[in-house]
Write a protein that holds these residues in place. Structure first.
Motif, PDB file in Angstrom:
ATOM      1  N   LYS A   1       4.119   8.365  14.240  1.00 14.29           N
ATOM      2  CA  LYS A   1       3.513   9.142  13.157  1.00 14.29           C
ATOM      3  C   LYS A   1       4.399   9.126  11.917  1.00 14.29           C
ATOM      4  CE  LYS A   1       0.643  12.381  15.712  1.00 14.29           C
ATOM      5  NZ  LYS A   1       0.544  13.754  16.228  1.00 14.29           N
ATOM      6  N   HIS A   2       5.688   9.285  12.149  1.00 13.02           N
ATOM      7  CA  HIS A   2       6.642   9.294  11.034  1.00 13.02           C
ATOM      8  C   HIS A   2       6.564   7.972  10.256  1.00 13.02           C
ATOM      9  CE1 HIS A   2      10.386   9.844   8.850  1.00 13.02           C
ATOM     10  NE2 HIS A   2      10.771   8.655   9.289  1.00 13.02           N
ATOM     11  N   LEU A   3       6.553   6.849  10.987  1.00 11.77           N
ATOM     12  CA  LEU A   3       6.520   5.535  10.329  1.00 11.77           C
ATOM     13  C   LEU A   3       5.212   5.341   9.564  1.00 11.77           C
ATOM     14  CD1 LEU A   3       8.127   3.333  13.112  1.00 11.77           C
ATOM     15  CD2 LEU A   3       9.004   3.623  10.790  1.00 11.77           C
ATOM     16  N   LEU A   4       4.113   5.771  10.159  1.00 13.41           N
ATOM     17  CA  LEU A   4       2.811   5.583   9.509  1.00 13.41           C
ATOM     18  C   LEU A   4       2.735   6.383   8.212  1.00 13.41           C
ATOM     19  CD1 LEU A   4       0.566   5.616  12.671  1.00 13.41           C
ATOM     20  CD2 LEU A   4       0.971   3.666  11.155  1.00 13.41           C
ATOM     21  N   GLU A   5       3.310   7.562   8.251  1.00 14.99           N
ATOM     22  CA  GLU A   5       3.331   8.380   7.039  1.00 14.99           C
ATOM     23  C   GLU A   5       4.194   7.731   5.975  1.00 14.99           C
ATOM     24  OE1 GLU A   5       2.735  13.162   7.317  1.00 14.99           O
ATOM     25  OE2 GLU A   5       4.216  12.225   8.637  1.00 14.99           O
ATOM     26  N   GLU A   6       5.382   7.332   6.411  1.00 15.93           N
ATOM     27  CA  GLU A   6       6.354   6.790   5.480  1.00 15.93           C
ATOM     28  C   GLU A   6       5.847   5.511   4.815  1.00 15.93           C
ATOM     29  OE1 GLU A   6      11.174   6.258   5.619  1.00 15.93           O
ATOM     30  OE2 GLU A   6      10.060   7.014   7.322  1.00 15.93           O
ATOM     31  N   LEU A   7       5.090   4.711   5.546  1.00 18.87           N
ATOM     32  CA  LEU A   7       4.635   3.437   4.997  1.00 18.87           C
ATOM     33  C   LEU A   7       3.233   3.518   4.386  1.00 18.87           C
ATOM     34  CD1 LEU A   7       6.163   1.218   7.766  1.00 18.87           C
ATOM     35  CD2 LEU A   7       6.762   1.141   5.349  1.00 18.87           C
ATOM     36  N   GLY A   8       2.710   4.697   4.269  1.00 26.76           N
ATOM     37  CA  GLY A   8       1.415   4.864   3.606  1.00 26.76           C
ATOM     38  C   GLY A   8       0.243   4.360   4.444  1.00 26.76           C
ATOM     39  N   LEU A   9       0.372   4.431   5.755  1.00 28.80           N
ATOM     40  CA  LEU A   9      -0.712   3.961   6.621  1.00 28.80           C
ATOM     41  C   LEU A   9      -1.377   5.104   7.380  1.00 28.80           C
ATOM     42  CD1 LEU A   9       0.970   0.789   8.148  1.00 28.80           C
ATOM     43  CD2 LEU A   9      -0.955   0.813   6.558  1.00 28.80           C
ATOM     44  N   TRP A  10      -1.073   6.321   6.957  1.00 32.59           N
ATOM     45  CA  TRP A  10      -1.551   7.493   7.694  1.00 32.59           C
ATOM     46  C   TRP A  10      -3.074   7.505   7.830  1.00 32.59           C
ATOM     47  CZ3 TRP A  10       0.306  10.466  11.142  1.00 32.59           C
ATOM     48  CH2 TRP A  10      -0.314  11.684  11.448  1.00 32.59           C
ATOM     49  N   ASP A  11      -3.763   7.192   6.727  1.00 31.38           N
ATOM     50  CA  ASP A  11      -5.229   7.222   6.740  1.00 31.38           C
ATOM     51  C   ASP A  11      -5.824   6.234   7.746  1.00 31.38           C
ATOM     52  OD1 ASP A  11      -5.058   9.057   4.809  1.00 31.38           O
ATOM     53  OD2 ASP A  11      -5.701   7.742   3.151  1.00 31.38           O
ATOM     54  N   LYS A  12      -5.079   5.182   8.036  1.00 31.73           N
ATOM     55  CA  LYS A  12      -5.596   4.140   8.928  1.00 31.73           C
ATOM     56  C   LYS A  12      -5.067   4.272  10.347  1.00 31.73           C
ATOM     57  CE  LYS A  12      -7.996   1.712   5.951  1.00 31.73           C
ATOM     58  NZ  LYS A  12      -9.415   1.360   6.142  1.00 31.73           N
ATOM     59  N   ARG A  13      -4.417   5.381  10.631  1.00 31.26           N
ATOM     60  CA  ARG A  13      -3.702   5.483  11.917  1.00 31.26           C
ATOM     61  C   ARG A  13      -4.596   5.283  13.132  1.00 31.26           C
ATOM     62  NH1 ARG A  13      -4.647  10.241   9.807  1.00 31.26           N
ATOM     63  NH2 ARG A  13      -5.290  12.054  11.033  1.00 31.26           N
TER      64      ARG A  13
END
Ligand code: ATP
Ligand code: MG
Length: 303
Positions: free
Chosen positions: A117-129
């Protein structure tokens, strides 16, 4: 430290043999960003694949922190981004992919979910998780592949053209990540054709040419070696006559001069010659890595 020692690799087909790497040696130390540069087909990806154990060398030896391929600890020493599809499961979501990678590398389920979750947030991929990975755009896939490479927080990271296809914000964010990883002591081996990226990030530059490491130096040393004796002079009034004995070019307003000197002391001669014209500004032009690269990898048919 990553140590590549006298590695050789040739590919043989029915028609011929291509010697890709001939006694290539390279080291990557903790805390440094080593840019591995070379023209298309010079063997950069092959070198990275060999370090990853995806291709076996014909000769030579590779070790990371003293471990060699085949020892179970070896794989834990590095993470790699080679091509953006490798290591990603297309039907799993980004969250599941990262979580899986973390768990395979030994993290608990809970720690893996948090890290993912941390990486997805940091790399701007949260919406596509939660979207299937195969539906991500090319740039998003690159970001996810990068996240996947660093998911288990390895001491060494191998990145083959990591900024390829990224938009300007994403590329900047990735560069910042790489810089920060190096500052925190990770060793990074990076290939790129974008010389500005290498110039900004690298602490060392290695250039592969004709199967060998043609150059391997701290970037500052390389840039200093090629520092040009080229000056840009801006005049307050147009230069009426071509009075300079040294090589130079003049813009159409005849107020901006670029002069190449053979020796720094010629700067006085230059000032002398220009004396009647008021000089507004004079600066020495920096060497740039792109030009250095071209000079060092020049082949007869490129001239
Ligand atoms: N599996 C393979 N079989 C045969 N030849 C190969 C194979 N993989 C790579 N090569 C050859 O090895 C050479 C080096 O390829 P490599 O992919 O390492 O270059 P590169 O420096 O990464 O180039 P690029 O900048 O284009 O990515 C090329 O001539 C390539 O055709
Ligand atoms: Mg390549």
């Amino acid at each position: 430290m990553i140590q590549v020692e006298s590695v050789e690799k040739a590919y043989t087909s029915r028609k011929n043999t291509v010697r890709v790497l001939e006694r290539v040696s390279l080291e990557v130390r903790p805390g440094e960003v080593c840019a591995l540069l070379g023209r298309n087909g010079s063997g950069k990806t092959t070198t990275i694949r060999i370090i990853c154990g995806l291709v076996l060398p014909d000769a030579g030896r590779v070790s990371i922190n003293g471990y060699t391929l085949g020892e179970p600890e070896y794989m834990a020493q590095f993470g790699a981004l080679i091509d953006t599809n490798r290591g990603l499961y297309p039907r799993l979501s980004p969250l599941e992919n990262l979580q899986y990678t973390c768990m395979v590398r030994g993290m608990s389920r809970q720690a893996a979910v948090e890290r993912a979750k941390h990486l997805l947030e940091e790399l701007g991929l949260w919406d596509k998780r939660n979207a299937p990975t195969q539906t991500l755009s090319k740039g998003m896939l690159s970001k996810l592949a990068f996240a996947n490479a660093i998911a288990h927080d390895p001491p060494f990271v191998l990145l083959d053209e990591p900024t390829l296809g990224l938009d300007i914000d994403a590329a900047e964010a990735l560069e910042a990540q790489i810089r920060q990883m190096a500052q925190s002591g990770k060793g990074i081996l990076l290939t790129t054709h974008q010389m500005e990226v290498a110039e900004r990030l690298a602490s060392r530059v290695a250039i592969l040419s004709k199967g060998r490491i043609a150059v391997d130096r701290p970037k500052s040393e390389l840039m200093a070696m090629f520092a040009r004796q080229t000056y840009r002079v801006v005049l307050a009034e147009p230069l009426l006559e071509d009075i300079l004995p040294m090589a130079h070019s003049l813009d159409e307003t005849r107020t901006v001069l670029e002069v190449s000197l053979e020796h720094p002391r010629q700067i006085y001669e230059l000032m002398d010659k220009l004396r009647p014209a008021p000089i507004k500004h004079i600066e020495r032009l920096e060497a740039d890595l792109g030009e250095i690269f071209k000079t060092l990898t020049k082949e007869p048919h490129h001239v």
